[in-house]
Design a protein around this motif. Structure first.
Motif, PDB file in Angstrom:
ATOM      1  N   GLN A   1       0.817  -1.214   0.000  1.00  0.00           N
ATOM      2  CA  GLN A   1       0.000   0.000   0.000  1.00  0.00           C
ATOM      3  C   GLN A   1       0.852   1.266   0.000  1.00  0.00           C
ATOM      4  O   GLN A   1       0.458   2.277  -0.590  1.00  0.00           O
ATOM      5  CB  GLN A   1      -0.932   0.020   1.213  1.00  0.00           C
ATOM      6  N   GLN A   2       1.988   1.226   0.655  1.00  0.00           N
ATOM      7  CA  GLN A   2       2.872   2.393   0.711  1.00  0.00           C
ATOM      8  C   GLN A   2       3.749   2.483  -0.537  1.00  0.00           C
ATOM      9  O   GLN A   2       4.551   3.405  -0.653  1.00  0.00           O
ATOM     10  CB  GLN A   2       3.751   2.328   1.964  1.00  0.00           C
ATOM     11  N   GLU A   3       3.582   1.504  -1.430  1.00  0.00           N
ATOM     12  CA  GLU A   3       4.352   1.435  -2.679  1.00  0.00           C
ATOM     13  C   GLU A   3       5.862   1.414  -2.426  1.00  0.00           C
ATOM     14  O   GLU A   3       6.641   2.054  -3.122  1.00  0.00           O
ATOM     15  CB  GLU A   3       3.949   2.563  -3.631  1.00  0.00           C
ATOM     16  N   TYR A   4       6.218   0.665  -1.390  1.00  0.00           N
ATOM     17  CA  TYR A   4       7.624   0.443  -1.066  1.00  0.00           C
ATOM     18  C   TYR A   4       8.038  -0.914  -1.624  1.00  0.00           C
ATOM     19  O   TYR A   4       7.204  -1.776  -1.869  1.00  0.00           O
ATOM     20  CB  TYR A   4       7.846   0.371   0.446  1.00  0.00           C
ATOM     21  N   ASN A   5       9.326  -1.107  -1.730  1.00  0.00           N
ATOM     22  CA  ASN A   5       9.837  -2.467  -1.795  1.00  0.00           C
ATOM     23  C   ASN A   5      10.373  -2.740  -0.392  1.00  0.00           C
ATOM     24  O   ASN A   5      10.407  -1.843   0.452  1.00  0.00           O
ATOM     25  CB  ASN A   5      10.888  -2.651  -2.897  1.00  0.00           C
ATOM     26  N   LEU A   6      10.795  -3.951  -0.131  1.00  0.00           N
ATOM     27  CA  LEU A   6      11.221  -4.292   1.224  1.00  0.00           C
ATOM     28  C   LEU A   6      12.399  -3.438   1.685  1.00  0.00           C
ATOM     29  O   LEU A   6      12.431  -2.964   2.819  1.00  0.00           O
ATOM     30  CB  LEU A   6      11.567  -5.776   1.318  1.00  0.00           C
TER      31      LEU A   6
ATOM     32  N   THR B   1      14.522   0.910   5.134  1.00  0.00           N
ATOM     33  CA  THR B   1      15.294   2.148   5.215  1.00  0.00           C
ATOM     34  C   THR B   1      14.447   3.270   5.807  1.00  0.00           C
ATOM     35  O   THR B   1      14.888   3.990   6.709  1.00  0.00           O
ATOM     36  CB  THR B   1      15.808   2.552   3.815  1.00  0.00           C
ATOM     37  N   GLU B   2      13.213   3.409   5.314  1.00  0.00           N
ATOM     38  CA  GLU B   2      12.301   4.469   5.771  1.00  0.00           C
ATOM     39  C   GLU B   2      12.001   4.353   7.261  1.00  0.00           C
ATOM     40  O   GLU B   2      11.865   5.354   7.961  1.00  0.00           O
ATOM     41  CB  GLU B   2      11.002   4.406   4.964  1.00  0.00           C
ATOM     42  N   ASN B   3      11.906   3.127   7.748  1.00  0.00           N
ATOM     43  CA  ASN B   3      11.529   2.901   9.143  1.00  0.00           C
ATOM     44  C   ASN B   3      12.703   2.564  10.046  1.00  0.00           C
ATOM     45  O   ASN B   3      12.508   2.261  11.219  1.00  0.00           O
ATOM     46  CB  ASN B   3      10.490   1.781   9.215  1.00  0.00           C
TER      47      ASN B   3
ATOM     48  N   ASP C   1      10.214  -9.010  16.692  1.00  0.00           N
ATOM     49  CA  ASP C   1      10.280  -8.571  18.089  1.00  0.00           C
ATOM     50  C   ASP C   1       9.198  -7.527  18.354  1.00  0.00           C
ATOM     51  O   ASP C   1       8.730  -6.845  17.448  1.00  0.00           O
ATOM     52  CB  ASP C   1      11.674  -8.047  18.439  1.00  0.00           C
ATOM     53  N   CYS C   2       8.787  -7.431  19.611  1.00  0.00           N
ATOM     54  CA  CYS C   2       7.703  -6.516  19.993  1.00  0.00           C
ATOM     55  C   CYS C   2       8.040  -5.063  19.700  1.00  0.00           C
ATOM     56  O   CYS C   2       7.166  -4.296  19.302  1.00  0.00           O
ATOM     57  CB  CYS C   2       7.376  -6.681  21.475  1.00  0.00           C
ATOM     58  N   ASP C   3       9.291  -4.666  19.889  1.00  0.00           N
ATOM     59  CA  ASP C   3       9.672  -3.273  19.641  1.00  0.00           C
ATOM     60  C   ASP C   3       9.426  -2.881  18.193  1.00  0.00           C
ATOM     61  O   ASP C   3       8.919  -1.794  17.914  1.00  0.00           O
ATOM     62  CB  ASP C   3      11.145  -3.036  19.997  1.00  0.00           C
ATOM     63  N   THR C   4       9.761  -3.766  17.258  1.00  0.00           N
ATOM     64  CA  THR C   4       9.542  -3.480  15.840  1.00  0.00           C
ATOM     65  C   THR C   4       8.057  -3.406  15.543  1.00  0.00           C
ATOM     66  O   THR C   4       7.605  -2.512  14.829  1.00  0.00           O
ATOM     67  CB  THR C   4      10.224  -4.555  14.959  1.00  0.00           C
TER      68      THR C   4
ATOM     69  N   GLU D   1       2.825   2.392  15.691  1.00  0.00           N
ATOM     70  CA  GLU D   1       2.845   3.824  16.007  1.00  0.00           C
ATOM     71  C   GLU D   1       3.027   4.674  14.753  1.00  0.00           C
ATOM     72  O   GLU D   1       2.349   5.678  14.582  1.00  0.00           O
ATOM     73  CB  GLU D   1       3.942   4.122  17.026  1.00  0.00           C
ATOM     74  N   LYS D   2       3.924   4.281  13.873  1.00  0.00           N
ATOM     75  CA  LYS D   2       4.197   5.073  12.671  1.00  0.00           C
ATOM     76  C   LYS D   2       2.987   5.125  11.744  1.00  0.00           C
ATOM     77  O   LYS D   2       2.687   6.160  11.177  1.00  0.00           O
ATOM     78  CB  LYS D   2       5.399   4.516  11.920  1.00  0.00           C
ATOM     79  N   TYR D   3       2.281   4.000  11.603  1.00  0.00           N
ATOM     80  CA  TYR D   3       1.186   3.938  10.642  1.00  0.00           C
ATOM     81  C   TYR D   3      -0.200   4.020  11.292  1.00  0.00           C
ATOM     82  O   TYR D   3      -1.209   3.897  10.604  1.00  0.00           O
ATOM     83  CB  TYR D   3       1.323   2.678   9.781  1.00  0.00           C
TER      84      TYR D   3
END
Length: 133
Positions: A80-85, A90-92, A110-113, A119-121
């Motif tokens: 949906q964000q039109e990213y590749n992996l 890199t963005e996050n 992991d829970c932190d990720t 939170e970001k989205y």
């Protein structure tokens, strides 16, 4: 493990995973859940969504279901964000090999990720986890 506990005690996984709640808050939620006289049968029903026996295989099925739900969500988010992996990582500011291994189901996220992604989205962890079949 946190997600399984939330399912068992019928508590939102966000309450257990996010740092904004104190140990006292968590204890009060679990105590109130237990004070509603949850029997062993009711706890099992919360976890299994039926009356199956809790065995290694049913536990593995539950864990795999949650992992699949989170993996599907991350893949959809990347699309949906039109990213590749690579650009998503890199963005996050995520380690590419960690996310790649997770999406290939070679390791657990992991829970932190997971919290950072939520939170970001603007999602709750409970939004990501699909109800069992």
């Amino acid at each position: 493990m946190m997600i399984l506990l939330s399912k068992l005690y019928n508590i939102s996984p966000d309450v257990l995973i996010n740092d904004k709640y104190s140990i006292t808050d968590l204890k009060d939620l679990i105590d109130s859940s237990l004070s509603n006289s949850l029997s062993l049968g009711e706890l099992k029903k919360n976890l299994l969504d039926n009356d199956d026996k809790l065995t290694y295989h049913t536990s593995k099925r539950i864990i795999n279901h949650y992992r699949d739900s989170i993996t599907d969500f991350i893949k959809l988010l990347i699309k949906q964000q039109e990213y590749n992996l690579e650009s998503f990582c890199t963005e996050n500011n995520f380690d590419y090999s960690d996310i790649s291994s997770y999406l290939a189901k070679k390791r657990f996220l992991d829970c932190d990720t997971l919290i950072k992604i939520c939170e970001k989205y603007g999602f709750q962890i409970s939004d990501i986890i699909k109800k069992g079949d």
